[in-house]
Scaffold this motif. Sequence first.
Motif, PDB file in Angstrom:
ATOM      1  N   MET A 247       0.829  -1.200   0.000  1.00 29.80           N
ATOM      2  CA  MET A 247       0.000   0.000   0.000  1.00 29.80           C
ATOM      3  C   MET A 247       0.864   1.250   0.000  1.00 29.80           C
ATOM      4  O   MET A 247       1.823   1.368   0.760  1.00 29.80           O
ATOM      5  CB  MET A 247      -0.923  -0.012   1.226  1.00 29.80           C
ATOM      6  CG  MET A 247      -1.842  -1.228   1.284  1.00 29.80           C
ATOM      7  SD  MET A 247      -3.144  -1.008   2.474  1.00 29.80           S
ATOM      8  CE  MET A 247      -4.071   0.305   1.722  1.00 29.80           C
ATOM      9  N   ARG A 248       0.514   2.185  -0.869  1.00 36.48           N
ATOM     10  CA  ARG A 248       1.283   3.432  -0.996  1.00 36.48           C
ATOM     11  C   ARG A 248       1.255   4.224   0.313  1.00 36.48           C
ATOM     12  O   ARG A 248       0.212   4.386   0.939  1.00 36.48           O
ATOM     13  CB  ARG A 248       0.698   4.284  -2.128  1.00 36.48           C
ATOM     14  CG  ARG A 248       1.442   5.597  -2.346  1.00 36.48           C
ATOM     15  CD  ARG A 248       0.848   6.359  -3.503  1.00 36.48           C
ATOM     16  NE  ARG A 248       0.977   5.616  -4.749  1.00 36.48           N
ATOM     17  CZ  ARG A 248       0.504   6.052  -5.917  1.00 36.48           C
ATOM     18  NH1 ARG A 248      -0.145   7.209  -5.982  1.00 36.48           N
ATOM     19  NH2 ARG A 248       0.656   5.316  -7.012  1.00 36.48           N
ATOM     20  N   GLY A 249       2.432   4.673   0.713  1.00 37.87           N
ATOM     21  CA  GLY A 249       2.544   5.477   1.921  1.00 37.87           C
ATOM     22  C   GLY A 249       2.607   4.664   3.201  1.00 37.87           C
ATOM     23  O   GLY A 249       2.658   5.238   4.291  1.00 37.87           O
ATOM     24  N   ARG A 250       2.596   3.339   3.064  1.00 41.14           N
ATOM     25  CA  ARG A 250       2.660   2.460   4.240  1.00 41.14           C
ATOM     26  C   ARG A 250       3.920   1.609   4.171  1.00 41.14           C
ATOM     27  O   ARG A 250       4.335   1.191   3.088  1.00 41.14           O
ATOM     28  CB  ARG A 250       1.434   1.544   4.294  1.00 41.14           C
ATOM     29  CG  ARG A 250       0.111   2.272   4.349  1.00 41.14           C
ATOM     30  CD  ARG A 250      -0.181   2.800   5.739  1.00 41.14           C
ATOM     31  NE  ARG A 250      -1.471   3.494   5.770  1.00 41.14           N
ATOM     32  CZ  ARG A 250      -2.042   3.960   6.876  1.00 41.14           C
ATOM     33  NH1 ARG A 250      -1.436   3.803   8.040  1.00 41.14           N
ATOM     34  NH2 ARG A 250      -3.193   4.598   6.825  1.00 41.14           N
ATOM     35  N   GLU A 251       4.508   1.352   5.331  1.00 44.62           N
ATOM     36  CA  GLU A 251       5.700   0.510   5.340  1.00 44.62           C
ATOM     37  C   GLU A 251       5.337  -0.923   4.946  1.00 44.62           C
ATOM     38  O   GLU A 251       4.188  -1.352   5.074  1.00 44.62           O
ATOM     39  CB  GLU A 251       6.341   0.529   6.732  1.00 44.62           C
ATOM     40  CG  GLU A 251       5.464   0.002   7.840  1.00 44.62           C
ATOM     41  CD  GLU A 251       6.174   0.002   9.183  1.00 44.62           C
ATOM     42  OE1 GLU A 251       7.247  -0.618   9.262  1.00 44.62           O
ATOM     43  OE2 GLU A 251       5.661   0.639  10.126  1.00 44.62           O
ATOM     44  N   ALA A 252       6.332  -1.641   4.451  1.00 37.60           N
ATOM     45  CA  ALA A 252       6.108  -3.024   4.013  1.00 37.60           C
ATOM     46  C   ALA A 252       6.145  -3.959   5.207  1.00 37.60           C
ATOM     47  O   ALA A 252       7.113  -4.677   5.440  1.00 37.60           O
ATOM     48  CB  ALA A 252       7.158  -3.421   2.976  1.00 37.60           C
ATOM     49  N   ALA A 253       5.097  -3.942   6.003  1.00 36.93           N
ATOM     50  CA  ALA A 253       4.991  -4.783   7.198  1.00 36.93           C
ATOM     51  C   ALA A 253       3.621  -5.453   7.207  1.00 36.93           C
ATOM     52  O   ALA A 253       2.655  -4.920   6.648  1.00 36.93           O
ATOM     53  CB  ALA A 253       5.181  -3.942   8.466  1.00 36.93           C
ATOM     54  N   PRO A 254       3.523  -6.633   7.814  1.00 33.90           N
ATOM     55  CA  PRO A 254       2.235  -7.346   7.825  1.00 33.90           C
ATOM     56  C   PRO A 254       1.142  -6.570   8.551  1.00 33.90           C
ATOM     57  O   PRO A 254       1.411  -5.821   9.490  1.00 33.90           O
ATOM     58  CB  PRO A 254       2.565  -8.645   8.579  1.00 33.90           C
ATOM     59  CG  PRO A 254       4.045  -8.777   8.518  1.00 33.90           C
ATOM     60  CD  PRO A 254       4.583  -7.382   8.495  1.00 33.90           C
ATOM     61  N   TRP A 255      -0.085  -6.789   8.107  1.00 37.70           N
ATOM     62  CA  TRP A 255      -1.261  -6.214   8.756  1.00 37.70           C
ATOM     63  C   TRP A 255      -1.937  -7.283   9.606  1.00 37.70           C
ATOM     64  O   TRP A 255      -1.975  -8.447   9.245  1.00 37.70           O
ATOM     65  CB  TRP A 255      -2.253  -5.694   7.714  1.00 37.70           C
ATOM     66  CG  TRP A 255      -1.745  -4.506   6.950  1.00 37.70           C
ATOM     67  CD1 TRP A 255      -1.016  -4.512   5.798  1.00 37.70           C
ATOM     68  CD2 TRP A 255      -1.936  -3.133   7.299  1.00 37.70           C
ATOM     69  NE1 TRP A 255      -0.737  -3.228   5.397  1.00 37.70           N
ATOM     70  CE2 TRP A 255      -1.296  -2.359   6.295  1.00 37.70           C
ATOM     71  CE3 TRP A 255      -2.584  -2.465   8.351  1.00 37.70           C
ATOM     72  CZ2 TRP A 255      -1.281  -0.965   6.320  1.00 37.70           C
ATOM     73  CZ3 TRP A 255      -2.575  -1.087   8.369  1.00 37.70           C
ATOM     74  CH2 TRP A 255      -1.928  -0.335   7.374  1.00 37.70           C
ATOM     75  N   TYR A 256      -2.499  -6.842  10.736  1.00 33.64           N
ATOM     76  CA  TYR A 256      -3.187  -7.743  11.660  1.00 33.64           C
ATOM     77  C   TYR A 256      -4.563  -7.184  11.988  1.00 33.64           C
ATOM     78  O   TYR A 256      -4.750  -5.962  12.079  1.00 33.64           O
ATOM     79  CB  TYR A 256      -2.391  -7.894  12.962  1.00 33.64           C
ATOM     80  CG  TYR A 256      -1.053  -8.575  12.781  1.00 33.64           C
ATOM     81  CD1 TYR A 256      -0.933  -9.957  12.936  1.00 33.64           C
ATOM     82  CD2 TYR A 256       0.076  -7.834  12.442  1.00 33.64           C
ATOM     83  CE1 TYR A 256       0.292 -10.581  12.765  1.00 33.64           C
ATOM     84  CE2 TYR A 256       1.311  -8.453  12.263  1.00 33.64           C
ATOM     85  CZ  TYR A 256       1.406  -9.825  12.424  1.00 33.64           C
ATOM     86  OH  TYR A 256       2.617 -10.447  12.241  1.00 33.64           O
TER      87      TYR A 256
END
Length: 369
Positions: A247-256
């Motif tokens: 997602m643009r503007g979001r770090e590349a980390a998992p979502w929970y």
Amino acid sequence: MSKAKIIVGLSGGVDSSVAALRLLADGESIAGLFMQNWADDGSGECRAEDDRRDAVAVAGRLGIPIHFRDFSGEYWDGVFRHFLDEYAAGRTPNPDVLCNREVKFKHFLDAARELGAEQIATGHYARIDQHESRWRLLRAIDAGKDQSYFLHQLGQAQLAATRFPLGELHKPDVRRMAADAQLPTAAKKDSTGICFIGERDFRTFLSQYLPMKAGEIRTPDGALLGEHQGVFFHTLGQRGGLQLGGMRGREAAPWYVVGKDVARNILHVEQGHDSPWLQSNRLRSEAMHWISGQPRHEAFDCLAQTRYRQPAEACTVIPRNDGGVIVHFARPQRAVTPGQSLVLYDGDECLGGAVIAATDAPLEPSFPE
């Protein structure tokens, strides 16, 4: 032929096979009983017939009679309807707990008594003893396989009529015993997950019974990220299945998943396994089941689990007038989930448990005292 004194629930797995083997080695008079708890729904995922054949083969190898009972109707009414109702309400139920209470230690026990038996036995990893005239449910010696969490709804009458022959064993020893006895289930893979779903995708299975209802996926501060197909497909702490990568503007980390607003059909998500939005210090339960049959009325300290294979956590338990309890944890707990089971322990002794009704996690409704 004299009637068996103990009926062993032969599931077609290695654990129940060795439970029967051990009882025979102790000189007990036993017979097997295979329970069918789920009707074949045509998906090809139902393994009941395979398990039945394995149970028959084990009985033949051990030289014991085997009986058959179809409890699929009882399972549907006592377990599966509740499972669907809970998911529809946005909660996450535990069908294994209900199956033990409503089928394995109710209808199975009744069937065993109709056959003239005095006790039943299963391949559960747990122990039973008698202390000062009351029966106690204890953790298994093999901590990694202990199943007392799923058995916390049993009571004095059920414990008095039950044997757990594997409670003192470790799983590798069970496999070795099965191989030494040339049991046909010695190398059979353990079943995992929810029995009636099998290897199917959970969302696909549940959508057969609950209509999809698309809604928004938002962060706790309200940012719109995407769309879900139904809040009941998701549970607190869940990673994956959200389709929110890159997602643009979001770090590349998992979502929970950190919250579910069932009324507005909004799924709340956040990045970070230990997000503060997932933490709670307190929970409130529905009415407690006390294994001793004697409810507690004063506050006390003990250990608690809010999910299977979770380390036991120190807590203070405060009984409520409605039969439930308030639990204050010594340290914050991650993803405590309404609908799951709170189970209390005093050392190795399981005191009982209840369904989790609410927590004080940030996105939960106001916490009721």
